[in-house]
Scaffold this active site. Sequence first.
Site, PDB file in Angstrom:
ATOM      1  N   TYR A  22       0.818  -1.212   0.000  1.00 31.79           N
ATOM      2  CA  TYR A  22       0.000   0.000   0.000  1.00 31.79           C
ATOM      3  C   TYR A  22       0.856   1.268   0.000  1.00 31.79           C
ATOM      4  O   TYR A  22       0.391   2.322  -0.422  1.00 31.79           O
ATOM      5  CB  TYR A  22      -0.915   0.042   1.235  1.00 31.79           C
ATOM      6  CG  TYR A  22      -2.210  -0.725   1.124  1.00 31.79           C
ATOM      7  CD1 TYR A  22      -2.227  -2.074   0.775  1.00 31.79           C
ATOM      8  CD2 TYR A  22      -3.423  -0.101   1.397  1.00 31.79           C
ATOM      9  CE1 TYR A  22      -3.417  -2.777   0.703  1.00 31.79           C
ATOM     10  CE2 TYR A  22      -4.615  -0.799   1.329  1.00 31.79           C
ATOM     11  CZ  TYR A  22      -4.609  -2.126   0.977  1.00 31.79           C
ATOM     12  OH  TYR A  22      -5.785  -2.814   0.914  1.00 31.79           O
TER      13      TYR A  22
ATOM     14  N   LYS B 150       3.599 -15.302   1.635  1.00 31.83           N
ATOM     15  CA  LYS B 150       3.783 -15.994   0.350  1.00 31.83           C
ATOM     16  C   LYS B 150       5.278 -16.260   0.202  1.00 31.83           C
ATOM     17  O   LYS B 150       5.928 -15.837  -0.767  1.00 31.83           O
ATOM     18  CB  LYS B 150       3.204 -15.112  -0.775  1.00 31.83           C
ATOM     19  CG  LYS B 150       3.116 -15.784  -2.134  1.00 31.83           C
ATOM     20  CD  LYS B 150       2.080 -16.888  -2.234  1.00 31.83           C
ATOM     21  CE  LYS B 150       2.151 -17.579  -3.590  1.00 31.83           C
ATOM     22  NZ  LYS B 150       1.298 -18.788  -3.650  1.00 31.83           N
TER      23      LYS B 150
ATOM     24  N   ASP C  39      -2.542 -18.384  -0.100  1.00 33.30           N
ATOM     25  CA  ASP C  39      -3.569 -19.099  -0.881  1.00 33.30           C
ATOM     26  C   ASP C  39      -4.189 -20.223  -0.053  1.00 33.30           C
ATOM     27  O   ASP C  39      -5.402 -20.393  -0.009  1.00 33.30           O
ATOM     28  CB  ASP C  39      -3.001 -19.611  -2.219  1.00 33.30           C
ATOM     29  CG  ASP C  39      -1.665 -20.327  -2.108  1.00 33.30           C
ATOM     30  OD1 ASP C  39      -1.071 -20.354  -1.006  1.00 33.30           O
ATOM     31  OD2 ASP C  39      -1.202 -20.872  -3.134  1.00 33.30           O
TER      32      ASP C  39
ATOM     33  N   ASP D  92      -6.200  -7.381   4.064  1.00 30.96           N
ATOM     34  CA  ASP D  92      -7.354  -6.732   3.426  1.00 30.96           C
ATOM     35  C   ASP D  92      -8.230  -7.791   2.763  1.00 30.96           C
ATOM     36  O   ASP D  92      -9.449  -7.827   2.952  1.00 30.96           O
ATOM     37  CB  ASP D  92      -6.862  -5.717   2.386  1.00 30.96           C
ATOM     38  CG  ASP D  92      -8.021  -5.034   1.676  1.00 30.96           C
ATOM     39  OD1 ASP D  92      -8.950  -4.570   2.371  1.00 30.96           O
ATOM     40  OD2 ASP D  92      -8.018  -4.992   0.429  1.00 30.96           O
TER      41      ASP D  92
ATOM     42  N   ASP E 294     -12.084  -9.578   4.279  1.00 27.43           N
ATOM     43  CA  ASP E 294     -13.359  -9.565   3.541  1.00 27.43           C
ATOM     44  C   ASP E 294     -13.867 -10.994   3.336  1.00 27.43           C
ATOM     45  O   ASP E 294     -15.061 -11.269   3.445  1.00 27.43           O
ATOM     46  CB  ASP E 294     -13.200  -8.909   2.159  1.00 27.43           C
ATOM     47  CG  ASP E 294     -13.638  -7.447   2.147  1.00 27.43           C
ATOM     48  OD1 ASP E 294     -13.358  -6.751   3.142  1.00 27.43           O
ATOM     49  OD2 ASP E 294     -14.251  -7.022   1.151  1.00 27.43           O
TER      50      ASP E 294
HETATM   51  C1  IPM Z   1     -10.318  -1.586   4.223  1.00 28.82           C
HETATM   52  C2  IPM Z   1     -10.571  -0.912   2.908  1.00 28.82           C
HETATM   53  C3  IPM Z   1      -9.420   0.032   2.594  1.00 28.82           C
HETATM   54  C4  IPM Z   1      -8.157  -0.800   2.544  1.00 28.82           C
HETATM   55  C5  IPM Z   1      -9.584   0.869   1.312  1.00 28.82           C
HETATM   56  C6  IPM Z   1     -10.879   1.655   1.317  1.00 28.82           C
HETATM   57  C7  IPM Z   1      -8.413   1.791   1.105  1.00 28.82           C
HETATM   58  O1  IPM Z   1     -10.765  -1.851   1.898  1.00 28.82           O
HETATM   59  O2  IPM Z   1     -10.222  -0.885   5.244  1.00 28.82           O
HETATM   60  O3  IPM Z   1     -10.228  -2.819   4.261  1.00 28.82           O
HETATM   61  O4  IPM Z   1      -7.855  -1.419   1.503  1.00 28.82           O
HETATM   62  O5  IPM Z   1      -7.442  -0.858   3.552  1.00 28.82           O
HETATM   63 MN    MN Z   2     -10.837  -3.932   2.636  1.00 28.89          MN
END
Ligand code: IPM
Ligand code: MN
Length: 368
Positions: free
Chosen positions: A145, A191, A224, A248, A252
């Site tokens: 990032y 990885k 993975d 990240d 999710d």
């Molecule tokens: C999160 C979001 C952020 C990230 C984005 C909005 C920059 O997806 O907080 O997980 O990737 O960190």
């Molecule tokens: Mn995110």
Amino acid sequence: MTETKSYKIAWLPGDGIGPEVTREALRVLDAVASAHDFAFTAEEHPMGGAALDETGVPFPDDTRAACRESDAVLLGAVGGPKWDDTTGDQRPESGLLALRKALGVYANLRPVRVPEALASASPLRPDRVGGTDLLFVRELTGGIYFGTPEGRTDDGARSTMVYTEAEIERIAHVAFQRAQRRDGHVTSVDKANVLEVSKLWREVVTRVGEEHYPDVTLRHLYVDNAAMQVVRDPQQFDVVLTGNLFGDILSDLAAALPGSLGLLPSASVGGTVGLFEPVHGSAPDIAGADTANPIGTLLSAALLLDELGEPGAADAVRHGVDATLNAGFRTADLAADDEDAASTSTFGHEVATRAAEHAQKNTSASLP
Ligand code: IPM
Ligand code: MN
């Protein structure tokens, strides 16, 4: 008589559903404050696309100063189709990255629990997901990032994953220390079969574990394989330590376990002031409709209280959420086809009532 403590919260509603979910979090904080003998002020500041429209930048200097002077920052979400054409520093998302960097919050804590009341609603088998209780410790201010060189080249583009030993060490300490307060297991994700930066990650995490945390077990998984394991058998995890990008993605993915991204909270700590925000995005398609699930933000407010040293009030908030779910309230993302959905504000109100009752019951016992 001791004076009532008062906390200063910087409130950054941001974009999309950010304003409506953070409003409910403030309502719930307000409901538990007096029973736990603290007060707070929440001052609103522009952030993300809203700030871009208002001031021309996604993370204005005034917002930065206010966050630095606060005791905690409560953020909704940033971004949306309206700002999709913005680039570089003008993107709402870059504002969020700049905020994290400005506060120095390198440790992003993302707990994933599947509330009992929701196990049957999971897209996965309830017997597999029920009882899941894991904590992602995601590095937040480094990795791909923020690595340089970065940007377009003559014939392509590049992003660079960089970690220094010091950055890996400090996040490893956070993961091991959290594990000590939980079940004593860390799974580190990398990885290392391909990436040099992951080989270093694995070496450093191993060393920190051996030198300082002999009481915590450590294992390593390739990212993975980790993705597959999180879906196949989430109960095997306690603390999951990751770099910025892998965390990240995996967090999710883990949101699929309880069945909605709207449920997951996060705390970003390690700097001078903590940042608390739900894991979900701004959900522009339902913004302003009073249908968003506020639970991720309410649980972020509980993490905020933990971090301020108000664990009793934090428990009252968590109790309020569980009790509201147990009473059958469901926002649209969780409601079955034949169930009535509760609005964002109704859900927040129900949680506030139950959290306040719990707070009063559990503090009145200690009154003289
Ligand atoms: C999160 C979001 C952020 C990230 C984005 C909005 C920059 O997806 O907080 O997980 O990737 O960190
Ligand atoms: Mn995110």
